[in-house]
Design an enzyme around this catalytic site. Structure first.
Site, PDB file in Angstrom:
ATOM      1  N   ARG A  57      -7.671  -1.258  17.546  1.00  9.40           N
ATOM      2  CA  ARG A  57      -8.038  -0.915  16.177  1.00  9.40           C
ATOM      3  C   ARG A  57      -9.090  -1.943  15.765  1.00  9.40           C
ATOM      4  O   ARG A  57     -10.085  -2.106  16.444  1.00  9.40           O
ATOM      5  CB  ARG A  57      -6.813  -0.877  15.254  1.00  9.40           C
ATOM      6  CG  ARG A  57      -7.054   0.000  14.014  1.00  9.40           C
ATOM      7  CD  ARG A  57      -5.856   0.110  13.095  1.00  9.40           C
ATOM      8  NE  ARG A  57      -5.686  -1.081  12.272  1.00  9.40           N
ATOM      9  CZ  ARG A  57      -4.782  -1.182  11.296  1.00  9.40           C
ATOM     10  NH1 ARG A  57      -3.961  -0.177  11.042  1.00  9.40           N
ATOM     11  NH2 ARG A  57      -4.672  -2.289  10.580  1.00  9.40           N
TER      12      ARG A  57
ATOM     13  N   LYS B 257       0.806  -1.223   0.000  1.00 13.89           N
ATOM     14  CA  LYS B 257       0.000   0.000   0.000  1.00 13.89           C
ATOM     15  C   LYS B 257       0.842   1.278   0.000  1.00 13.89           C
ATOM     16  O   LYS B 257       0.450   2.274  -0.612  1.00 13.89           O
ATOM     17  CB  LYS B 257      -0.945   0.021   1.200  1.00 13.89           C
ATOM     18  CG  LYS B 257      -0.259   0.108   2.552  1.00 13.89           C
ATOM     19  CD  LYS B 257      -1.266   0.175   3.686  1.00 13.89           C
ATOM     20  CE  LYS B 257      -0.566   0.355   5.022  1.00 13.89           C
ATOM     21  NZ  LYS B 257      -1.527   0.470   6.130  1.00 13.89           N
TER      22      LYS B 257
END
Length: 356
Positions: A131, A38
């Site tokens: 998260r 990414k």
């Protein structure tokens, strides 16, 4: 070839070297590496350089990036919790996805059935970083529902640490995941062959021989690209830290004070700047700015140069002590950290050049 600035020079050979070094290290303890693409937007020259190392799978958080890798002969992993709205594309362009929401997994089941595919699921478990992931006490009921779905295969458990809460992976918190795997296998009489034990922050456990043997996968990006583990920020032995160099052209050189004249208000980003009075300094402006880079992650290769600051389009550096006599039109090199690299590789205003 005449280069356009600002740009990032990418040394593909160094990236292949880093990937092989880390893959060999992980394979010795039976851990497979999924290379996270990414940060460089899955640009094919870099992805292909990584795959030359023997890594068998790539991982990304964006469908648009996975599409760039669709023709590569490797496993594809979606590492951001999928959106229901992209369920069909998740199934089309990834073999496996990390998941924590039953509603989304049910949507993936429908898509997989329509597309006549089996889609693999790694159930994410929150072990403290806060998260993504189901809570530990909800994992059994969630797994029970996943196992009822058509065209969905639960292949293992995963977790993420450090990225949000800064929690460092260790044998204690990863041990929670390992125990849960055993409990689920016993409860449902199934085999879960994969435990995805985190990202580059987990690599320190491989390096220090403290990684539990039950961990079978790591999702590694920064360590491959910048040659350091991210739990403590230490270099990985025998890896390059300079595979990416940001280059910018000097557009102005002037001797100026270090304290602005006039009443100080907020800058273009809503901050009130603070200045140290260093007297008159020789300052250069580089044609790159906060729209393209993360200022805090930029370090001049020449240690005699320091960074004063930046606006959206201009980077201001102190070249007073620079031994090389710089002129307008010269190029200055910078090392970058992960956040700065991500911004530069994402910016359409920064050219990318690939060197073998």
């Amino acid at each position: 070839m005449k280069k356009i600035y600002p740009c990032v020079d990418v040394d593909l050979g160094k990236i292949t070297h880093n990937a092989k070094t880390i893959t060999d290290m992980c394979n010795k303890v039976n851990i497979e590496v999924a290379a996270v693409t990414k940060v460089f937007c899955a640009q094919s020259p870099i992805t292909e350089a990584i795959l030359k190392s023997g890594i068998k799978g790539v991982a990304d958080s964006r469908i648009s990036n996975l599409k760039k890798s669709k023709d590569l002969n490797c496993e594809k992993l979606m590492i951001r919790i999928p959106m229901i709205s992209e369920a069909y594309e998740i199934v089309r362009y990834s073999d496996t996805s990390l998941n924590s929401e039953l509603a989304t997994i049910r949507a993936l089941s429908v898509a997989a059935k329509d597309l006549n595919k089996i889609h693999n699921i790694i159930l994410m478990v929150d072990i403290g970083d806060l998260r993504e992931g189901v809570l530990i006490q909800d994992a059994t009921s969630t797994a029970s529902e996943i196992l009822k779905l058509d065209n969905i295969k639960l292949i293992g458990l995963g977790t993420n640490v450090t990225c949000y809460g800064g929690v460092i992976p260790d044998s204690e918190n990863l041990g929670i995941l390992i125990k849960l795997k055993g409990d689920l296998e016993k409860s449902f009489n199934i085999s879960l062959p994969l435990i995805s034990g985190g990202n580059s922050s987990s690599l320190h456990m491989v390096i220090n021989n403290t990684m539990p043997k039950e961990i079978t996968q790591l999702r590694i990006g920064e360590s491959i690209l910048l040659g350091r583990e991210t739990a403590y920020g230490k270099p990985v032995a025998n890896c390059y830290e300079d595979a990416f160099i940001l280059k910018g052209e000097v557009v102005e050189i002037k001797n100026k004070p270090t304290i602005p004249t006039g009443k100080i208000g907020v800058d273009a980003f809503g901050n009130i700047p603070h200045f140290e009075d260093l007297g008159i300094r020789k300052r250069a402006i580089i044609a790159v700015g906060r729209q393209d880079i993360r200022l805090e992650g930029l370090v001049p290769v020449d240690s005699d140069i320091t960074v004063f600051g930046a606006s959206s389009d201009h980077l201001i550096i102190d070249i007073t002590d620079c031994k090389k006599e710089l002129s307008v039109g010269d190029v200055v090199d910078f090392n970058v950290d992960y956040g700065c690299l991500m911004a530069a590789m994402t910016s359409p205003y920064v050219e990318k050049y690939y060197n073998n």
